[in-house]
Motif scaffolding. Structure first.
Motif, PDB file in Angstrom:
ATOM      1  N   ALA A   6      46.893  94.130   7.827  1.00  0.00           N
ATOM      2  CA  ALA A   6      46.422  94.750   6.735  1.00  0.00           C
ATOM      3  C   ALA A   6      46.858  96.332   6.166  1.00  0.00           C
ATOM      4  O   ALA A   6      47.227  96.515   5.095  1.00  0.00           O
ATOM      5  CB  ALA A   6      44.827  95.297   6.348  1.00  0.00           C
ATOM      6  N   ARG A   7      47.252  96.938   7.336  1.00  0.00           N
ATOM      7  CA  ARG A   7      47.766  98.735   7.184  1.00  0.00           C
ATOM      8  C   ARG A   7      49.497  97.782   7.583  1.00  0.00           C
ATOM      9  O   ARG A   7      50.313  99.253   6.485  1.00  0.00           O
ATOM     10  CB  ARG A   7      47.606  98.934   8.545  1.00  0.00           C
ATOM     11  CG  ARG A   7      48.108  99.991   8.254  1.00  0.00           C
ATOM     12  CD  ARG A   7      47.249 101.383   7.536  1.00  0.00           C
ATOM     13  NE  ARG A   7      48.618 102.189   7.162  1.00  0.00           N
ATOM     14  CZ  ARG A   7      48.518 102.924   5.703  1.00  0.00           C
ATOM     15  NH1 ARG A   7      48.116 101.831   4.698  1.00  0.00           N
ATOM     16  NH2 ARG A   7      49.693 103.780   6.064  1.00  0.00           N
ATOM     17  N   ARG A  12      54.623  98.366   3.617  1.00  0.00           N
ATOM     18  CA  ARG A  12      55.548  97.255   3.518  1.00  0.00           C
ATOM     19  C   ARG A  12      55.902  97.725   1.352  1.00  0.00           C
ATOM     20  O   ARG A  12      56.493  97.942   0.951  1.00  0.00           O
ATOM     21  CB  ARG A  12      55.196  95.965   3.514  1.00  0.00           C
ATOM     22  CG  ARG A  12      55.941  95.392   4.764  1.00  0.00           C
ATOM     23  CD  ARG A  12      56.522  93.866   5.126  1.00  0.00           C
ATOM     24  NE  ARG A  12      55.371  93.289   4.943  1.00  0.00           N
ATOM     25  CZ  ARG A  12      55.095  92.914   3.855  1.00  0.00           C
ATOM     26  NH1 ARG A  12      56.518  92.071   3.049  1.00  0.00           N
ATOM     27  NH2 ARG A  12      54.296  91.715   2.711  1.00  0.00           N
ATOM     28  N   GLU A  13      54.032  97.510   1.139  1.00  0.00           N
ATOM     29  CA  GLU A  13      53.431  97.505  -0.253  1.00  0.00           C
ATOM     30  C   GLU A  13      54.535  98.875  -0.612  1.00  0.00           C
ATOM     31  O   GLU A  13      55.060  98.959  -1.363  1.00  0.00           O
ATOM     32  CB  GLU A  13      52.990  96.893  -0.850  1.00  0.00           C
ATOM     33  CG  GLU A  13      52.488  95.221  -0.181  1.00  0.00           C
ATOM     34  CD  GLU A  13      51.292  94.417  -0.880  1.00  0.00           C
ATOM     35  OE1 GLU A  13      50.824  95.650  -0.711  1.00  0.00           O
ATOM     36  OE2 GLU A  13      50.647  93.926  -1.038  1.00  0.00           O
ATOM     37  N   ARG A  51      58.802  98.949  18.147  1.00  0.00           N
ATOM     38  CA  ARG A  51      59.742  99.260  16.899  1.00  0.00           C
ATOM     39  C   ARG A  51      59.044  99.314  14.940  1.00  0.00           C
ATOM     40  O   ARG A  51      59.682  99.880  14.857  1.00  0.00           O
ATOM     41  CB  ARG A  51      60.095  97.664  16.962  1.00  0.00           C
ATOM     42  CG  ARG A  51      61.079  97.790  17.355  1.00  0.00           C
ATOM     43  CD  ARG A  51      61.942  96.486  18.395  1.00  0.00           C
ATOM     44  NE  ARG A  51      62.795  95.413  17.779  1.00  0.00           N
ATOM     45  CZ  ARG A  51      62.294  93.990  18.140  1.00  0.00           C
ATOM     46  NH1 ARG A  51      62.331  94.373  19.208  1.00  0.00           N
ATOM     47  NH2 ARG A  51      62.884  94.088  17.091  1.00  0.00           N
ATOM     48  N   ILE A  52      57.830  98.906  15.065  1.00  0.00           N
ATOM     49  CA  ILE A  52      57.453  98.672  14.122  1.00  0.00           C
ATOM     50  C   ILE A  52      57.397 100.331  13.548  1.00  0.00           C
ATOM     51  O   ILE A  52      57.022 100.078  11.749  1.00  0.00           O
ATOM     52  CB  ILE A  52      55.339  97.948  13.480  1.00  0.00           C
ATOM     53  CG1 ILE A  52      56.102  96.480  13.739  1.00  0.00           C
ATOM     54  CG2 ILE A  52      54.918  98.435  12.481  1.00  0.00           C
ATOM     55  CD1 ILE A  52      54.719  95.289  14.461  1.00  0.00           C
ATOM     56  N   ILE A  53      56.447 101.361  14.145  1.00  0.00           N
ATOM     57  CA  ILE A  53      56.173 102.844  13.990  1.00  0.00           C
ATOM     58  C   ILE A  53      57.721 103.032  13.962  1.00  0.00           C
ATOM     59  O   ILE A  53      57.325 103.755  13.024  1.00  0.00           O
ATOM     60  CB  ILE A  53      55.615 103.331  15.081  1.00  0.00           C
ATOM     61  CG1 ILE A  53      53.726 102.652  15.429  1.00  0.00           C
ATOM     62  CG2 ILE A  53      54.771 104.410  15.103  1.00  0.00           C
ATOM     63  CD1 ILE A  53      53.122 102.674  16.759  1.00  0.00           C
ATOM     64  N   THR A  54      58.177 103.172  14.706  1.00  0.00           N
ATOM     65  CA  THR A  54      59.623 103.632  14.111  1.00  0.00           C
ATOM     66  C   THR A  54      59.905 103.085  12.978  1.00  0.00           C
ATOM     67  O   THR A  54      60.464 104.363  12.118  1.00  0.00           O
ATOM     68  CB  THR A  54      60.332 102.634  15.529  1.00  0.00           C
ATOM     69  OG1 THR A  54      60.458 103.440  16.767  1.00  0.00           O
ATOM     70  CG2 THR A  54      61.962 103.684  15.006  1.00  0.00           C
ATOM     71  N   TYR A  55      60.194 101.712  12.729  1.00  0.00           N
ATOM     72  CA  TYR A  55      60.681 101.299  11.567  1.00  0.00           C
ATOM     73  C   TYR A  55      60.007 101.981   9.977  1.00  0.00           C
ATOM     74  O   TYR A  55      60.591 102.621   9.569  1.00  0.00           O
ATOM     75  CB  TYR A  55      60.364  99.817  11.046  1.00  0.00           C
ATOM     76  CG  TYR A  55      60.570  99.448  10.108  1.00  0.00           C
ATOM     77  CD1 TYR A  55      62.412  98.536  10.312  1.00  0.00           C
ATOM     78  CD2 TYR A  55      59.167  99.123   8.860  1.00  0.00           C
ATOM     79  CE1 TYR A  55      62.643  98.647   8.559  1.00  0.00           C
ATOM     80  CE2 TYR A  55      60.229  98.615   7.624  1.00  0.00           C
ATOM     81  CZ  TYR A  55      61.443  97.623   7.332  1.00  0.00           C
ATOM     82  OH  TYR A  55      61.922  97.832   5.695  1.00  0.00           O
ATOM     83  N   PHE A  56      59.106 101.956  10.158  1.00  0.00           N
ATOM     84  CA  PHE A  56      57.879 102.557   9.301  1.00  0.00           C
ATOM     85  C   PHE A  56      58.053 104.273   8.837  1.00  0.00           C
ATOM     86  O   PHE A  56      57.485 105.468   8.595  1.00  0.00           O
ATOM     87  CB  PHE A  56      56.604 102.274   9.347  1.00  0.00           C
ATOM     88  CG  PHE A  56      55.923 101.393   8.481  1.00  0.00           C
ATOM     89  CD1 PHE A  56      56.559 100.894   7.329  1.00  0.00           C
ATOM     90  CD2 PHE A  56      55.266  99.681   9.344  1.00  0.00           C
ATOM     91  CE1 PHE A  56      56.166  99.576   6.839  1.00  0.00           C
ATOM     92  CE2 PHE A  56      54.907  98.909   8.916  1.00  0.00           C
ATOM     93  CZ  PHE A  56      56.172  98.861   7.616  1.00  0.00           C
TER      94      PHE A  56
END
Length: 123
Positions: A6-7, A12-13, A51-56
């Motif tokens: 959900a987060r 992303r949105e 990687r997700i943390i870095t991406y955001f």
């Protein structure tokens, strides 16, 4: 959907990023990322979570929150009540049977009460 899923979707949105764009940037399939968001896959590896943390590009507090959410996002949890009080086994089985019938308000109330009781010091 898992708490982490959900987060991730909200992030992303907020940033106007499609599932396909994010998947390409993380070098995973969009099907995998969708399954991760919807709770059809278990929590990501520590490497992928990083990687997700870095991406955001989130700040430390939010990075810690994503890590905490990942720990609470295993959609196929197993609870071993062996050696616990019979009430623990009963509660676990009742919850397993009823969880799909509970609405969001019920789930929030149960979670809040569990957190409250579990954080009380034992006497």
């Amino acid at each position: 959907m898992t708490p982490l899923g959900a987060r991730m979707r909200a992030l992303r949105e907020e940033r106007g990023v499609s599932l396909k764009q994010m998947a390409a940037a993380l070098n995973v399939s969009s099907a995998y990322l969708s399954a991760l968001e919807h709770g059809r896959r278990g929590k990501p590896t520590g490497f992928l979570l990083h990687r997700i943390i870095t991406y955001f590009n989130v700040i430390w507090d939010e990075a810690e929150e994503l890590q905490r959410l990942a720990e609470l996002s295993d959609p196929k949890i197993t609870i071993d009540t062996a050696g616990l009080a019979p009430e623990a086994t009963e509660l676990t089985n009742r919850l397993a049977a009823a969880i799909g019938k509970l609405d969001a308000d019920d789930l929030i109330a149960l979670r809040t009460e569990l957190q409250r009781r579990a954080s009380k010091p034992r006497t």
